[in-house]
Design a protein around this motif. Structure first.
Motif, PDB file in Angstrom:
ATOM      1  N   GLY A 274       4.212 -10.211   5.330  1.00 45.02           N
ATOM      2  CA  GLY A 274       3.300 -10.911   4.451  1.00 45.02           C
ATOM      3  C   GLY A 274       3.090 -10.192   3.132  1.00 45.02           C
ATOM      4  O   GLY A 274       2.522 -10.756   2.197  1.00 45.02           O
ATOM      5  N   ASN A 275       3.569  -8.937   3.063  1.00 46.51           N
ATOM      6  CA  ASN A 275       3.408  -8.151   1.840  1.00 46.51           C
ATOM      7  C   ASN A 275       4.727  -7.494   1.436  1.00 46.51           C
ATOM      8  O   ASN A 275       4.730  -6.521   0.699  1.00 46.51           O
ATOM      9  CB  ASN A 275       2.330  -7.069   2.060  1.00 46.51           C
ATOM     10  N   ARG A 276       5.831  -8.032   1.964  1.00 51.67           N
ATOM     11  CA  ARG A 276       7.122  -7.366   1.769  1.00 51.67           C
ATOM     12  C   ARG A 276       7.874  -7.846   0.535  1.00 51.67           C
ATOM     13  O   ARG A 276       8.736  -7.131   0.030  1.00 51.67           O
ATOM     14  CB  ARG A 276       8.000  -7.573   3.010  1.00 51.67           C
ATOM     15  N   PHE A 277       7.604  -9.041   0.065  1.00 50.91           N
ATOM     16  CA  PHE A 277       8.399  -9.625  -1.018  1.00 50.91           C
ATOM     17  C   PHE A 277       7.550  -9.814  -2.270  1.00 50.91           C
ATOM     18  O   PHE A 277       6.364 -10.124  -2.198  1.00 50.91           O
ATOM     19  CB  PHE A 277       8.988 -10.971  -0.588  1.00 50.91           C
ATOM     20  N   SER A 278       8.215  -9.644  -3.420  1.00 58.36           N
ATOM     21  CA  SER A 278       7.576  -9.884  -4.711  1.00 58.36           C
ATOM     22  C   SER A 278       8.616 -10.415  -5.684  1.00 58.36           C
ATOM     23  O   SER A 278       9.834 -10.252  -5.488  1.00 58.36           O
ATOM     24  CB  SER A 278       6.957  -8.598  -5.277  1.00 58.36           C
TER      25      SER A 278
END
Length: 944
Positions: free
Chosen positions: A522-526
């Motif tokens: 949930g916080n791995r991609f940007s």
């Protein structure tokens, strides 16, 4: 004198600094760079240099060949603006240079990313590539070139393309180099008599300044006439020189359906240890076997394929004693401790100095490492013109691996003085140890890409979308230390869209959606977007095309990331460590028990570093003779992973790692060159310069006792300490030896005449931590520059490369063994002769010219704490290489069946100019440990 030389070169750079010409042909450089007709290699696609909107520097293999060394990172000095190269350990097989692209960027000191033939690699594979297998190296520096790399772009990238086949009959190239190497600089300690003389002085200082002799005059005389030990350990352990040899053979050719390039290379590099090579002994040695095989083929005329194989065997061998430990002993062991060997053939040693340096290389056996590296790629490209003209699709897979096997033949020896054993070491027989190759890593990568390229009525469009994934697994010697496997997973969705109109205006947009397993789901991609543009004014009506043959302005802005953190991974999870024991029970003493405590508080929101990069630059070509390039850039680094030390103790629990750090880096790059000819005489002069300044905006540091010692607001690596204001004199103490009350009270131990005085910054009449201030420049220099010049006439050519730095400080205390005399039973060096001393009855009074504190045999915190006293200039100017070559004339080549034959002589690192070297006889790049090398080489290149 050195400063004048540097100023002269800076002035020269501002007028005509620039890059260098190809080793073998001035004309080649004129076509590729001066006329701007080359290709810029970028992730996803290549593009004509005239249309490029990016800041990319290109290094050609012929430029690297001018420095014949085993480790290719040591060939890159001065070859590209923005690429900072600093010599590392000089030990063979461990001598990779420390490199940065446009500065440090973050106080976490992250690394650039390496790509070989479009797939991610690492420094282990990069460092022993051979120039003969490389087509070119591109240094990607701005957001326009890096944003498609997503999490792998914040610190820049090195993009390497290896050589490929051509449509022609077989072309054979042979390159061979033989060299004689020497240590660049050995700093010799004082001989036994000088050592003993100063030792007596230090001994007396420790006896309340009452003159006392530990060494008698007769003993000092015996040291002078060698009836007592005066062992030159460097001379005993090292040879005067050593040999280097490198040979590679390549063949390329093919037709329109299949093309091939194959290279075999061999390197043999030897160290300086004075030891034979047999079944139980070994000098320091590195032997490399390189294989490169690249195949291009066509299937059914609309499918293109590439099969690339790069393989290497690395064999390292040397004495079964730590190389760093050996050089530590060479630097610190006094000459008078014992002879290099006892008369009865046994080996001397003491409890204080147990490891006889000569015995360390001859009596402990040898250790060897064999590394095997493999990178294999398969890429397919389908021409989809039948769907849409200009449309294509590619797929690629890459398998890479590294394994290491360790093998040693080892034993021990007993240490004797006057026939009496001195340590617990006992002589043993040789034994064998083999770890069967338990160190390894492997990498699997996959990519697929959809692209489009079309040029219609001066509207040029090129676009690409790519999906990339990689899995990297490390297994570091589990049998030895039970360390777990470590796995790294990365995914990247990226796109690049380029549009050019009328060969003048170019716009480019890039985007990556990039993720790493290092962060919580949930916080791995940007997203990492960038936009860039350029204006080629060459064809504008207001440009005088006879004078200005090329003029382009370009700019870019974008966002990239970095997902590695040296202090740990998965910072959103709980990790524990053993805590100190606590007492429980009524026994005497009470029972003591161990417990666990958290390393830190987990942070589920932890993410990668973010870099916002901006760049503006222009390229100018005048009359096809003078080329000038300038770039101004800024890197705003945010979300730097930081242990939050700003939380007070009342916080109640261990702090957490947070994305709170901020650093700003600004800089300017200048590159220029001028080439011309008079009749058959061709010449060039050029160079480059990079000016840098970074600042820590915020880092959540511990609350400091003084504003002057805060890292926030200063450059990364800024040194802090105390401002030295001279030495205490005998008149500063009363008759009982107490410091007069008119002086601030030092808090680093009792002081004596000859100790260093410090300024009371706060004015509270106490010298303590509140008086700490910035005391020098960071290790990263403010400017890195290079100057290159040469000429060619009648088959002869001459080239010289100079490279230097400005605005760096060196802390002399980092060279502890060579600076701090006698402490920890160390030896003493020439610097100690400048000590403060006052023994008038002995005819000793050095107070006026003293440049070193009083001598002592015991630890002295006051004198050897970080201060301005020990900060010296680290600026230098080095001649990196001087080359003289001769190309056989064409009529003779035809008779020999050759298309080219070139002989050359090249000197590597022959000279250096610096205040540091002049004053302290130490290399400003490598002041301690195994020295770097200088060499003199003969080479031959043949083309058939």
């Amino acid at each position: 004198m050195t400063n004048k030389i540097i100023i002269a070169f800076i002035s020269f750079l501002l007028i005509s600094s620039g890059n260098i010409f190809s080793q073998n042909s001035v004309n080649k450089t004129e076509v590729d760079v001066v006329n701007n007709t080359g290709k810029v290699q970028l992730p996803l696609f290549d593009i004509d240099e005239t249309k490029s909107t990016t800041a990319v520097s290109v290094i050609e293999p012929d430029e690297m060949k001018r420095t014949p060394v085993a480790n290719i990172t040591n060939t890159l000095f001065g070859l590209a603006a923005g690429l900072i190269v600093n010599q590392g350990n000089g030990s063979i097989g461990s001598d990779a240079a420390w490199m940065l692209i446009r500065g440090i960027g973050s106080y976490n000191y992250g690394s650039y990313t390496i790509y070989i033939d479009g797939f991610q690699s690492d420094t282990r594979f990069l460092q022993y590539l051979m120039p003969s297998e490389i087509e070119n190296i591109s240094i990607l520096k701005d957001a326009a070139s890096l944003s498609v790399l997503g999490l792998k772009g914040a610190n820049g990238a090195i993009w390497i393309n290896t050589k490929r086949g051509v449509s022609s009959k077989p072309q054979i190239e042979v390159n061979t180099v033989f060299g004689l190497k020497q240590p660049f600089l050995i700093t010799q300690p004082l001989n036994s008599a000088e050592y003993a003389t100063l030792f007596n002085e230090a001994y007396s200082n420790d006896q309340n300044r009452v003159w006392s002799q530990f060494y008698t005059n007769n003993m000092i005389e015996a040291y002078n006439n060698n009836t007592l030990p005066n062992t030159d350990w460097y001379n005993a352990v090292l040879k005067d020189n050593s040999l280097y040899a490198s040979t590679d053979i390549s063949i390329k050719g093919g037709n329109e359906n299949i093309k091939y390039f194959t290279m075999l290379g061999h390197v043999n590099d030897n160290g300086y240890y004075n030891v034979k090579n047999d079944d139980t002994h070994s000098n320091l040695k590195l032997e490399l076997y390189n294989l490169r095989s690249n195949l291009d083929f066509n299937i059914f005329r609309f499918i293109e394929g590439k099969i690339d194989v790069g393989a290497r065997i690395e064999r390292r061998k040397g004495p079964n004693y730590s190389d760093s430990g050996l050089w530590n002993n060479l630097e610190s062991y006094p000459n008078n401790i014992y002879y290099q060997r006892n008369d009865d053939g046994t080996w001397p040693g003491t409890a204080t100095h147990p490891d006889n340096p000569l015995a360390s290389i001859t009596e402990l056996g040898y250790i060897s490492y064999q590394d095997r590296l493999l990178q294999s790629n398969l890429t397919l490209k389908e021409d989809l013109d039948f769907l849409l003209p200009g449309l294509y699709m590619t797929q690629g897979i890459s398998f890479s691996s590294w394994t290491r096997g360790t093998y040693s033949v080892h034993k021990n020896y007993a240490r004797y003085i006057d026939g009496v054993i001195q340590t617990d070491d006992a002589a043993t027989n040789y034994a064998v140890w083999d770890d069967w190759g338990t160190n390894q890593w492997r990498s699997n990568q996959f990519s697929t890409q959809l692209g489009y390229e079309k040029d219609i009525n001066n509207n040029y469009v090129i676009a690409a979308l790519q999906y990339f994934q990689s899995k990297y697994n490390v297994d570091q010697n589990q049998n030895a230390n039970n360390s777990p496997n470590t796995s790294y997973a990365h995914q990247n969705f990226s796109g690049r869209l380029h549009y050019s109109f009328n060969k003048k205006y170019s716009l480019e947009a890039t985007l990556a959606y990039s993720g790493s397993d290092n962060y919580m789901k949930g916080n791995r991609f940007s997203f990492y977007p960038a936009i860039s543009g350029s204006w080629d004014m060459t064809n504008e009506s207001f440009i005088n095309s006879h004078l200005i043959t090329f003029l382009k302005v370009r700019a870019s802005f974008g966002k990239v990331g970095y997902d590695m953190f040296a202090d740990g991974r998965y910072l959103y999870e709980d990790y524990y460590t053993g805590m100190r024991y606590y007492n429980l029970g009524n026994s005497n003493p009470p029972g003591q028990y161990w417990g666990l405590e958290p390393l830190y508080t987990p942070n589920e929101k932890i993410g990668p570093e973010i870099s916002y990069k901006s760049n503006i630059g222009f390229d100018l070509n005048l009359t096809n003779k003078f080329y000038f390039q300038a770039d101004a850039f800024m890197d705003n680094r945010k979300n730097i992973v930081t242990y939050n030390n700003s939380n007070p103790a009342i916080y109640g629990v261990t702090s957490m790692y947070e994305n709170l750090g901020k650093v700003t880096t600004k800089g300017i790059e200048l590159l220029a060159k001028y080439t011309d000819k008079v009749g058959s005489f061709k010449y060039y002069v050029g160079g480059n310069a990079t000016l840098l300044k970074d600042k820590i905006v915020y880092m959540g540091e511990v609350t400091h006792t003084s504003e002057g010692s805060k890292q926030t607001g200063r450059s990364i690596g800024t040194p802090f300490g105390y401002e030295a204001v001279g030495f205490y004199d005998i008149t500063d103490f009363d008759q009982n030896g107490n410091l007069l009350s008119s002086f601030p009270t030092p808090t680093f131990g009792e002081v004596q005449p000859g100790d260093i005085k410090y300024r009371d910054v706060t004015g509270d009449n106490i010298i303590d931590a509140k008086d700490r201030v910035q005391i020098g420049n960071p290790y990263l220099p403010k400017m890195i520059y290079a100057v290159d010049l040469g000429f060619e006439v009648s088959g002869f050519d001459f080239k010289v490369m100079l490279q230097g730095i400005v605005g760096r400080s060196i802390n002399l205390l980092d060279s502890w063994n060579k600076v701090i005399a006698f402490e920890n039973n160390n030896t003493a060096y020439e610097i100690a002769k400048e000590r403060w001393a006052y023994y008038p009855e002995q005819g000793i009074d050095n107070r006026v010219n003293a440049a070193y504190p009083r001598l002592s045999l015991v630890s002295n915190t006051n004198n050897y704490i970080n201060s301005t006293f020990w900060q010296v200039s680290g600026d230098y100017l080095k001649i990196r290489n001087i080359e003289v070559g001769y190309n056989l004339p064409s009529n003779l080549l035809n008779n020999l069946g050759l298309s080219k034959a070139r002989f050359f002589l090249v000197a590597v690192n022959p000279f250096s100019f610096s205040e540091f070297q002049r004053k302290y006889n130490m290399d400003p790049e490598r002041s301690v440990g195994h020295p770097v090398s200088k060499s003199y080489n003969f080479g031959l290149s043949l083309n058939f």
